[in-house]
Design a protein around this motif. Structure first.
Motif, PDB file in Angstrom:
ATOM      1  N   PHE A  96       0.947   2.511  -7.275  1.00 34.94           N
ATOM      2  CA  PHE A  96       1.656   2.053  -6.188  1.00 34.94           C
ATOM      3  C   PHE A  96       1.278   1.605  -4.838  1.00 34.94           C
ATOM      4  O   PHE A  96       2.646   0.418  -4.469  1.00 34.94           O
ATOM      5  N   ARG A  97      -0.041   1.901  -4.605  1.00 34.69           N
ATOM      6  CA  ARG A  97       0.357   0.956  -3.085  1.00 34.69           C
ATOM      7  C   ARG A  97      -0.414  -0.270  -3.586  1.00 34.69           C
ATOM      8  O   ARG A  97      -0.011  -1.349  -2.631  1.00 34.69           O
ATOM      9  N   ASN A  98      -1.411  -0.254  -4.328  1.00 37.70           N
ATOM     10  CA  ASN A  98      -1.842  -1.875  -4.737  1.00 37.70           C
ATOM     11  C   ASN A  98      -0.762  -2.516  -5.530  1.00 37.70           C
ATOM     12  O   ASN A  98      -0.176  -3.670  -5.089  1.00 37.70           O
ATOM     13  N   ASN A  99       0.543  -1.604  -5.584  1.00 34.94           N
ATOM     14  CA  ASN A  99       1.853  -2.300  -6.211  1.00 34.94           C
ATOM     15  C   ASN A  99       2.671  -3.079  -4.995  1.00 34.94           C
ATOM     16  O   ASN A  99       3.259  -4.047  -4.942  1.00 34.94           O
TER      17      ASN A  99
ATOM     18  N   GLY B 131       3.544  -6.536  -3.836  1.00 37.82           N
ATOM     19  CA  GLY B 131       4.477  -6.870  -4.182  1.00 37.82           C
ATOM     20  C   GLY B 131       4.658  -8.070  -2.321  1.00 37.82           C
ATOM     21  O   GLY B 131       5.114  -9.102  -2.432  1.00 37.82           O
ATOM     22  N   LEU B 132       3.657  -7.292  -1.712  1.00 36.67           N
ATOM     23  CA  LEU B 132       3.980  -7.789  -0.048  1.00 36.67           C
ATOM     24  C   LEU B 132       2.845  -9.887   0.048  1.00 36.67           C
ATOM     25  O   LEU B 132       3.675 -10.477   0.587  1.00 36.67           O
ATOM     26  N   ARG B 133       2.245  -9.593  -0.786  1.00 41.77           N
ATOM     27  CA  ARG B 133       1.164 -10.894  -0.945  1.00 41.77           C
ATOM     28  C   ARG B 133       2.245 -11.946  -1.646  1.00 41.77           C
ATOM     29  O   ARG B 133       1.851 -13.163  -1.200  1.00 41.77           O
TER      30      ARG B 133
ATOM     31  N   ASP C 192      -1.005  -9.528   6.514  1.00 44.77           N
ATOM     32  CA  ASP C 192      -2.000  -8.225   7.043  1.00 44.77           C
ATOM     33  C   ASP C 192      -0.772  -6.384   6.305  1.00 44.77           C
ATOM     34  O   ASP C 192      -1.994  -5.799   5.970  1.00 44.77           O
ATOM     35  N   GLY C 193       0.638  -7.107   5.723  1.00 40.23           N
ATOM     36  CA  GLY C 193       0.687  -5.715   4.824  1.00 40.23           C
ATOM     37  C   GLY C 193       0.252  -5.112   3.696  1.00 40.23           C
ATOM     38  O   GLY C 193       0.043  -4.162   3.560  1.00 40.23           O
ATOM     39  N   ALA C 194       0.015  -6.561   2.785  1.00 35.21           N
ATOM     40  CA  ALA C 194      -0.541  -6.216   1.631  1.00 35.21           C
ATOM     41  C   ALA C 194      -2.323  -5.972   1.495  1.00 35.21           C
ATOM     42  O   ALA C 194      -2.453  -4.894   1.098  1.00 35.21           O
ATOM     43  N   ILE C 195      -3.326  -6.782   2.349  1.00 32.69           N
ATOM     44  CA  ILE C 195      -4.151  -5.525   2.605  1.00 32.69           C
ATOM     45  C   ILE C 195      -4.374  -4.709   3.353  1.00 32.69           C
ATOM     46  O   ILE C 195      -5.213  -4.156   2.354  1.00 32.69           O
ATOM     47  N   GLY C 196      -3.328  -4.139   4.147  1.00 33.60           N
ATOM     48  CA  GLY C 196      -3.536  -2.474   4.211  1.00 33.60           C
ATOM     49  C   GLY C 196      -2.906  -1.856   3.075  1.00 33.60           C
ATOM     50  O   GLY C 196      -3.534  -1.127   3.243  1.00 33.60           O
TER      51      GLY C 196
END
Length: 134
Positions: A2-5, A9-11, A24-28
């Motif tokens: 779910f974190r990867n998903n 989505g953020l990316r 930055d949120g996606a990378i986190g």
């Protein structure tokens, strides 16, 4: 997973809206996914690949070599976690090669160019050309 998903989505939103906070949120999110996933997970290598993609995207925006170095490391780690006959291998090799090529462009390190060419050649050798219809 779910974190990867969430990272995906953020990316994707970053690609559409160009808000650096989304990247930055996606990378986190990808880093959290890598940190919390079992190394035996079938999704772990793809999450590493996605982390590499986010870091490479941020390098493209900021030219910060720290991100590009981390992308190369993530792609290399992802490749080391999949079997040689994995259908994802070509994509991982291509992503690694692109990052190595970009790092060579920035640093002029001959080893990066040699490694990029080797990864492109490995990807081509892995490709089943009989499946391609031109």
């Amino acid at each position: 997973m779910f974190r990867n998903n969430l990272g995906n989505g953020l990316r994707h939103r970053y690609v559409l809206m160009a808000n650096p906070d989304d990247l930055d949120g996606a990378i986190g999110a990808y880093r959290d996914a890598v940190a919390h996933a079992s190394h035996d997970s079938p999704h772990w290598a793809m999450t590493l690949n996605n982390l590499g993609g986010g870091l490479h995207d941020r390098y493209t925006r900021t030219n910060d070599l720290v991100d590009l170095d981390a992308a190369v490391a993530a792609y290399s780690n992802a490749l080391s976690r999949i079997p040689l006959d994995s259908p994802d291998r070509i994509m991982f090799l291509n992503n690694l090669a692109n990052s190595l090529r970009d790092r060579h462009t920035s640093t002029a390190a001959p080893a990066d160019l040699a490694a990029a060419v080797a990864a492109y050649e490995d990807a081509l050798a892995t490709l089943d050309l009989s499946l391609i219809h031109i």
